[in-house]
Design an enzyme around this catalytic site. Structure first.
Site, PDB file in Angstrom:
ATOM      1  CB  CYS A  87      -6.999   9.599   1.347  1.00 55.26           C
ATOM      2  SG  CYS A  87      -6.204  10.546   2.649  1.00 55.26           S
ATOM      3  CB  CYS A 111      -6.133  12.858  -0.170  1.00 51.70           C
ATOM      4  SG  CYS A 111      -4.828  11.737   0.411  1.00 51.70           S
TER       5      CYS A 111
END
Length: 468
Positions: A171, A174
Site C-alpha cells: 500500500c 501505508c
C-alpha cells in the site's frame, strides 16, 4: 294554418274511449319498464367507463438526457468509501458523481445514524514529509511494535490503551505513513519520559503505538473487518473504542488525538455509568444508504457503486458489496395532479422490478450486476373539459446475476441500462355524449316498438281464441 300544421303531427292521439286496458298489456308494460331501466343503467355504466388501448411506435422522444432515480443500501460499505460512477457508450466516464447524491451512515439495524452530506469529495489530509527514512529511525530501536496474529489479543489484554495501524506492505499510503508512525511512537515515549522526569504524570500519554501487517496476518485483519489500508484504530481494554481515525496523518495531529482520548477518559470517570456506557458503545457500522438521482445520456450505459478512496488502498478481499435496492426508476417524477390522472393506467401502476430486493454476496470477490431494458411509455391523459396532453413515463424489465472478480480487483455493484428504440402509446378511450343519448333513445324506442308488436300479437291470438 292550424289545420295545416296538424297534418304533419306524427304523434296523433287516440281518444280514451277507443282504448282498452288489458292484463296482458299491463304485464308487458311493467316488463318493458324494468327492461328499459336495466338497459339504461348498463348503458350509463358503459358511458362512464373507459377502455385502455395500447400501441407501439418508434420512440420520438427528443430529450437528450435521462434521469435515473435510486435509493440503495450498501450493507457492508462505509460511506467514506462509497462512490457513484457513470459510464456510457459515448465515452462518458464520470467518477464519483456528487451532484444530487446523498449518503447516510447506517447503524447495525439499518437506520440512519449520521448525515454525511451530499456525497462530497473526500477532503485532502496533511502528511509529514520531513521524517528520516525507516532505517534511520530504527537506529535507536524499533518503537512502533509489530504485533502478530497469535499475540494480538494477549497484547490488547495486557495494555489498556492501544493505537493500531493495520497496513499492507504494498500500500503506497501505508509506505508513506510508516516513518510518521515510527516517529509518533518515539514522540509518545519522549513525552512520557519528560513527564516522568518532571514528575508531572498527568501529562503522560499512556497509549501503546503498534502496527499489524495484514498480508502476514490476513485472518486477523479479516476478523477486524479491515476494508482499507491504512486503517488506524484505537482500542481500550481489548475492544475498539470509537470510530477509526480519519484526520491528518502527522505526528502533531496524532499526538493531539491521543491526548484528547486520554483526557476524555479521565473526564468520563465522573460520569454516570449509563452515560459512560453510551459513549463506549459508539461504533462505526460499515453500512451506507446512497440515494438521489443522476442525469445520463439516452444511450446504453451504466452507473455503479464502487469502493474507492483517494487516501487509502482498498482491501479487495474485504470489499463486500451486498446491497438492498430500495428504489430504482427512470424518468422525472410526475407532479401530484398529473400522477393522479396517470394512476388509472395499469401500465403506470406496475411495480419497479428491483424495488425492495436484497442481493447478498456469500463469497469474496463477487458482486451483483443488474441489467435493465427501459421502454419509453407515452400516456395520453385529459378530462372531459380539458385538452388531452401527453405524459412520458418509463417501464423497465430487469435481470440480475452474480459476477466474479480477480483476487486483486475491487468489485462494483453495477446497474446497466439500455433504452428500447420503440415506445408504447397508452390511451384512454371513452364514449361521446351523443353516442350515449343515441343509445338511450334506441333503448326506449326499440323497447316500445318490440313490446307493442308482442302486445298486438298476443291480443290478436287471445281475441281469436275467444271467437272460437
Amino acid at each position: 294554418m292550424g289545420q295545416g300544421l296538424k297534418m304533419v303531427d306524427f304523434f296523433r292521439k287516440i281518444p280514451a274511449d277507443l282504448t282498452e286496458a288489458t292484463v296482458v298489456g299491463a304485464t308487458l308494460s311493467v316488463a318493458a319498464g324494468v327492461f328499459m331501466a336495466i338497459l339504461f343503467f348498463v348503458e350509463l355504466w358503459a358511458f362512464l367507463s373507459t377502455t385502455i388501448e395500447t400501441g407501439v411506435m418508434l420512440d420520438t422522444n427528443a430529450e437528450t438526457l435521462l434521469r435515473i432515480n435510486f435509493n440503495i443500501t450498501m450493507m457492508e460499505l462505509q460511506c467514506d468509501f462509497a462512490t457513484v460512477d457513470v459510464v456510457d457508450v459515448l465515452g462518458t466516464n464520470s467518477m464519483n458523481v456528487t451532484k444530487n447524491v446523498e449518503k447516510w451512515q447506517l447503524d447495525e439495524t439499518g437506520k440512519r445514524m449520521i448525515f454525511q452530506g451530499r456525497n462530497r469529495e473526500q477532503r485532502d489530509i496533511a502528511h509529514d514529509e520531513h521524517h528520516p527514512d525507516l532505517e534511520e529511525l530504527h537506529k535507536n530501536g524499533v518503537h512502533a511494535v509489530s504485533i502478530a496474529e497469535q499475540g494480538f489479543d494477549a497484547y490488547l489484554a495486557e495494555n489498556p490503551y492501544v493505537f493500531v495501524n493495520f497496513f499492507a506492505p504494498w500500500c503506497i499510503w501505508c509506505q508513506r505513513l510508516e516513518p510518521t508512525w515510527e516517529a509518533l511512537a518515539e514522540e509518545v515515549e519522549r513525552i512520557n519520559d519528560k513527564a516522568g522526569n518532571e514528575g508531572t504524570t498527568g501529562s503522560t500519554i499512556d497509549v501503546d503505538i503498534v502496527k499489524v501487517d495484514c498480508v502476514a496476518n490476513r485472518n486477523l485483519c479479516n476478523a477486524q473487518k479491515i476494508q482499507a489500508f491504512p486503517t488506524l484504530r484505537f482500542f481500550k481494554d481489548a475492544k475498539q473504542y470509537g470510530i477509526d481515525y480519519k484526520q491528518d496523518r502527522t505526528v502533531a495531529a496524532f499526538v493531539e488525538f491521543l491526548k484528547q482520548k486520554v483526557e476524555l477518559e479521565k473526564t468520563m470517570e465522573t460520569w454516570h455509568p449509563r452515560r459512560k456506557q453510551r459513549m463506549l458503545d459508539v461504533k462505526e457500522h460499515p453500512g451506507c444508504m446512497v440515494s438521489g438521482h443522476v442525469l445520463v445520456n439516452r444511450v446504453p450505459g451504466n452507473f455503479h457503486i464502487e469502493a474507492r478512496s483517494k487516501l487509502h488502498n482498498l482491501n479487495a478481499a474485504m470489499t463486500n458489496l451486498s446491497h438492498v435496492v430500495n428504489h430504482l426508476s427512470f424518468g422525472t417524477p410526475l407532479a401530484r395532479d398529473v400522477a393522479r390522472k396517470v394512476a388509472k393506467f395499469p401500465q403506470f401502476q406496475k411495480d419497479h422490478p428491483l424495488d425492495d430486493r436484497i442481493f447478498v454476496n456469500h463469497d469474496y470477490h463477487q458482486a451483483h450486476h443488474h441489467y435493465s431494458k427501459v421502454v419509453s411509455t407515452h400516456f395520453e391523459v385529459g378530462g372531459m373539459m380539458t385538452k388531452t396532453r401527453e405524459v412520458v413515463g418509463y417501464q423497465m424489465l430487469a435481470q440480475s446475476q452474480v459476477m466474479h472478480y480477480d483476487e486483486l480487483d475491487v468489485p462494483e455493484a453495477k446497474f446497466s441500462y439500455d433504452l428500447s428504440p420503440m415506445a408504447v402509446i397508452v390511451t384512454s378511450k371513452g364514449r361521446r355524449w351523443y353516442d350515449f343519448v343515441t343509445s338511450v333513445c334506441a333503448i326506449i324506442g326499440g323497447t316500445f316498438t318490440v313490446v307493442g308488436i308482442i302486445d298486438a300479437l298476443l291480443h290478436k291470438i287471445l281475441k281469436s281464441g275467444k271467437q272460437l
